[in-house]
Design a protein around this motif. Structure first.
Motif, PDB file in Angstrom:
ATOM      1  N   VAL A 112       0.833  -1.206   0.000  1.00 22.39           N
ATOM      2  CA  VAL A 112       0.000   0.000   0.000  1.00 22.39           C
ATOM      3  C   VAL A 112       0.866   1.253   0.000  1.00 22.39           C
ATOM      4  N   SER A 113       1.889   1.288   0.849  1.00 21.14           N
ATOM      5  CA  SER A 113       2.749   2.476   0.915  1.00 21.14           C
ATOM      6  C   SER A 113       3.547   2.657  -0.375  1.00 21.14           C
ATOM      7  N   THR A 114       3.962   1.554  -0.995  1.00 16.68           N
ATOM      8  CA  THR A 114       4.693   1.638  -2.270  1.00 16.68           C
ATOM      9  C   THR A 114       3.800   2.228  -3.353  1.00 16.68           C
ATOM     10  N   PHE A 115       2.580   1.710  -3.458  1.00 14.29           N
ATOM     11  CA  PHE A 115       1.633   2.226  -4.454  1.00 14.29           C
ATOM     12  C   PHE A 115       1.319   3.695  -4.202  1.00 14.29           C
ATOM     13  N   ALA A 116       0.981   4.044  -2.955  1.00 12.81           N
ATOM     14  CA  ALA A 116       0.568   5.407  -2.639  1.00 12.81           C
ATOM     15  C   ALA A 116       1.717   6.392  -2.815  1.00 12.81           C
ATOM     16  N   ASN A 117       2.904   6.020  -2.374  1.00 16.93           N
ATOM     17  CA  ASN A 117       4.051   6.921  -2.476  1.00 16.93           C
ATOM     18  C   ASN A 117       4.430   7.176  -3.930  1.00 16.93           C
ATOM     19  N   THR A 118       4.449   6.115  -4.737  1.00 23.23           N
ATOM     20  CA  THR A 118       4.776   6.274  -6.155  1.00 23.23           C
ATOM     21  C   THR A 118       3.701   7.082  -6.870  1.00 23.23           C
ATOM     22  N   SER A 119       2.444   6.822  -6.546  1.00 25.45           N
ATOM     23  CA  SER A 119       1.348   7.583  -7.132  1.00 25.45           C
ATOM     24  C   SER A 119       1.452   9.060  -6.772  1.00 25.45           C
ATOM     25  N   SER A 120       1.875   9.352  -5.549  1.00 22.53           N
ATOM     26  CA  SER A 120       2.035  10.742  -5.124  1.00 22.53           C
ATOM     27  C   SER A 120       3.064  11.472  -5.980  1.00 22.53           C
ATOM     28  N   PHE A 121       4.152  10.791  -6.325  1.00 25.56           N
ATOM     29  CA  PHE A 121       5.149  11.398  -7.207  1.00 25.56           C
ATOM     30  C   PHE A 121       4.526  11.758  -8.553  1.00 25.56           C
ATOM     31  N   PHE A 122       3.775  10.826  -9.121  1.00 27.34           N
ATOM     32  CA  PHE A 122       3.179  11.045 -10.441  1.00 27.34           C
ATOM     33  C   PHE A 122       2.161  12.180 -10.414  1.00 27.34           C
ATOM     34  N   TRP A 123       1.305  12.221  -9.391  1.00 26.61           N
ATOM     35  CA  TRP A 123       0.302  13.278  -9.324  1.00 26.61           C
ATOM     36  C   TRP A 123       0.941  14.642  -9.080  1.00 26.61           C
ATOM     37  N   THR A 124       2.022  14.690  -8.323  1.00 19.66           N
ATOM     38  CA  THR A 124       2.723  15.962  -8.102  1.00 19.66           C
ATOM     39  C   THR A 124       3.246  16.523  -9.414  1.00 19.66           C
TER      40      THR A 124
ATOM     41  N   LEU B  55      -4.400   7.405 -15.976  1.00 19.16           N
ATOM     42  CA  LEU B  55      -3.821   6.140 -16.432  1.00 19.16           C
ATOM     43  C   LEU B  55      -2.397   5.961 -15.931  1.00 19.16           C
ATOM     44  N   VAL B  56      -1.630   7.047 -15.982  1.00 20.61           N
ATOM     45  CA  VAL B  56      -0.222   6.968 -15.570  1.00 20.61           C
ATOM     46  C   VAL B  56      -0.083   6.969 -14.052  1.00 20.61           C
ATOM     47  N   SER B  57      -0.774   7.887 -13.391  1.00 27.08           N
ATOM     48  CA  SER B  57      -0.569   8.096 -11.951  1.00 27.08           C
ATOM     49  C   SER B  57      -1.151   6.988 -11.097  1.00 27.08           C
ATOM     50  N   TRP B  58      -2.183   6.293 -11.605  1.00 28.32           N
ATOM     51  CA  TRP B  58      -2.701   5.129 -10.882  1.00 28.32           C
ATOM     52  C   TRP B  58      -2.169   3.827 -11.492  1.00 28.32           C
ATOM     53  N   GLY B  59      -2.109   3.795 -12.834  1.00 21.11           N
ATOM     54  CA  GLY B  59      -1.757   2.553 -13.512  1.00 21.11           C
ATOM     55  C   GLY B  59      -0.323   2.109 -13.318  1.00 21.11           C
ATOM     56  N   VAL B  60       0.626   3.020 -13.534  1.00 17.70           N
ATOM     57  CA  VAL B  60       2.044   2.652 -13.405  1.00 17.70           C
ATOM     58  C   VAL B  60       2.384   2.201 -11.985  1.00 17.70           C
ATOM     59  N   PRO B  61       2.009   2.959 -10.942  1.00 18.41           N
ATOM     60  CA  PRO B  61       2.289   2.469  -9.581  1.00 18.41           C
ATOM     61  C   PRO B  61       1.635   1.117  -9.280  1.00 18.41           C
ATOM     62  N   LEU B  62       0.404   0.909  -9.802  1.00 15.55           N
ATOM     63  CA  LEU B  62      -0.277  -0.361  -9.557  1.00 15.55           C
ATOM     64  C   LEU B  62       0.471  -1.518 -10.218  1.00 15.55           C
ATOM     65  N   ILE B  63       0.900  -1.332 -11.456  1.00 13.51           N
ATOM     66  CA  ILE B  63       1.640  -2.378 -12.172  1.00 13.51           C
ATOM     67  C   ILE B  63       2.945  -2.694 -11.446  1.00 13.51           C
ATOM     68  N   ILE B  64       3.666  -1.648 -11.038  1.00 13.89           N
ATOM     69  CA  ILE B  64       4.935  -1.851 -10.337  1.00 13.89           C
ATOM     70  C   ILE B  64       4.717  -2.578  -9.019  1.00 13.89           C
ATOM     71  N   THR B  65       3.696  -2.164  -8.280  1.00 10.90           N
ATOM     72  CA  THR B  65       3.430  -2.772  -6.975  1.00 10.90           C
ATOM     73  C   THR B  65       3.017  -4.230  -7.117  1.00 10.90           C
ATOM     74  N   VAL B  66       2.115  -4.520  -8.065  1.00  9.98           N
ATOM     75  CA  VAL B  66       1.681  -5.902  -8.286  1.00  9.98           C
ATOM     76  C   VAL B  66       2.860  -6.768  -8.690  1.00  9.98           C
ATOM     77  N   ALA B  67       3.721  -6.252  -9.559  1.00 11.96           N
ATOM     78  CA  ALA B  67       4.901  -7.011  -9.980  1.00 11.96           C
ATOM     79  C   ALA B  67       5.834  -7.275  -8.795  1.00 11.96           C
ATOM     80  N   ALA B  68       6.038  -6.260  -7.968  1.00 12.31           N
ATOM     81  CA  ALA B  68       6.931  -6.414  -6.819  1.00 12.31           C
ATOM     82  C   ALA B  68       6.384  -7.435  -5.820  1.00 12.31           C
ATOM     83  N   VAL B  69       5.082  -7.380  -5.567  1.00 15.42           N
ATOM     84  CA  VAL B  69       4.476  -8.338  -4.634  1.00 15.42           C
ATOM     85  C   VAL B  69       4.504  -9.744  -5.226  1.00 15.42           C
TER      86      VAL B  69
END
Length: 334
Positions: free
Chosen positions: A84-96, A124-138
């Motif tokens: 959750v923290s990985t997804f949210a933190n990465t998403s925060s970078f993209f939205w900023t 698509l980028v700010s939610w999608g990319v962090p989600l893909i990265i997080t799912v892959a990492a898990v």
């Protein structure tokens, strides 16, 4: 202070970081609440700010769970919190960065239509990319107990992963570095364009020339503070990451660990201060909602809040910017 690679998180550090998480939680919640309550504030930039606040809200909650628990193993709770923290933190970078790109296209390129068309891409980028990265990492068992090597009690990339540095880059650091480079450039270009527009406004509308500084002072301050605050908050995490690469024990110093914890968990609080508490119309409405209008100061602020807002950030009125853009174009044609 530490055993092997493990960084000890002291109780005092936990208390400080938990307080920072609480402030960020409240700040993000307040941004979302003001957007929901007052329909006239629902501009596109502020809507993007709300999406950023959702990411910061998730970050604050997940980090608080991690700091409170100080995980010691790759438990299910650790993996869930780290994901959750990985997804949210990465998403925060993209939205900023997305907000900066939107403002650049809207203000500098003078195209609201193009800027608005980017919103779907931002999602698509700010939610999608962090989600893909997080799912892959898990899925690859990369998220887990990291011994607080580059965290403060919460779980991130597992210390047992042989390629943990690569996954630290993919799950946060590379996007953090790109934000360091992108944000200052975009906001400098925006500030430069606004300055040129105000110069033209002073030349072609002398009757308003004396008011131009008051129009731009708060916006210029915010445009300066946004990248500065982002870098000041995030730099401690970057410093610890670089020290990890250098295998330096300095990364375990309590002061550096505390600064890292505060920086990573304070983005929501910082955004609230800039875009709620430092935004006069919203501040005045909050003052009124809290039954503060009995004071003369609050009544004076209530009168001022009826005036058009000239800030050039998420609470900006599009019509004000279009007038300035038209004037800027007139100046360039001259």
């Amino acid at each position: 202070m530490a055993s092997g690679n493990e960084t000890v998180v002291y109780f005092s550090e936990q208390v400080v970081v938990l307080c920072s998480c609480a402030l960020s939680f409240l700040g993000s919640s307040l941004i979302i609440l003001t957007y929901v309550l007052w329909a006239d504030l629902r501009t596109t930039p502020r809507r993007l700010l709300v999406f950023l606040s959702v990411s910061d809200w998730l970050s604050a909650v997940s980090y608080a769970v991690g700091v409170w628990s100080v995980f010691r193993s790759d438990s299910l709770e650790c993996v869930v919190q780290g994901a959750v923290s990985t997804f949210a933190n990465t998403s925060s970078f993209f939205w900023t960065v997305a907000i900066a790109v939107y403002l650049y296209v809207f203000i500098v390129r003078s195209s609201q239509r193009v800027a608005d068309s980017l919103v779907l891409i931002f999602h698509l980028v700010s939610w999608g990319v962090p989600l893909i990265i997080t799912v892959a990492a898990v899925s690859l068992s990369k998220i887990g107990y990291d011994a607080s090597e580059v965290s403060v009690g919460w779980c991130w990339v597992s210390i047992h992963a042989p390629d943990r540095v690569l996954w630290m880059l993919l799950t946060g650091k590379i996007w953090e570095f790109l934000a360091y480079l992108t944000l200052p450039v975009l906001y400098i270009l925006i500030k430069r364009h606004i300055h040129m527009a105000h110069t033209a406004l002073s030349e072609y509308r002398p009757i308003l020339a004396t008011r131009v500084p008051s129009f731009s002072s708060m916006a210029d301050t915010k445009l300066t503070l946004i990248p500065v605050i982002f870098i000041v908050l995030r730099i401690w995490s970057t410093v610890r990451f670089i020290l990890l690469l250098a295998d330096s024990p300095v990364r375990q110093h309590p002061v550096l660990v505390t600064l890292h914890g505060i920086g990573n968990t304070s983005q929501g609080a910082a955004n609230c201060i800039m875009f709620v508490l430092f935004t006069r119309p919203i501040r005045t409405r909050l003052c009124s909602a809290l039954c503060c209008c009995s004071s003369s100061r609050c009544r004076a602020g209530s009168k001022r809040s009826q005036e058009p807002s000239h800030t050039l950030l998420p609470d900006q009125e599009a019509s004000t910017q279009r007038r300035e853009d038209d004037t800027s174009k007139a100046g360039s044609q001259r």
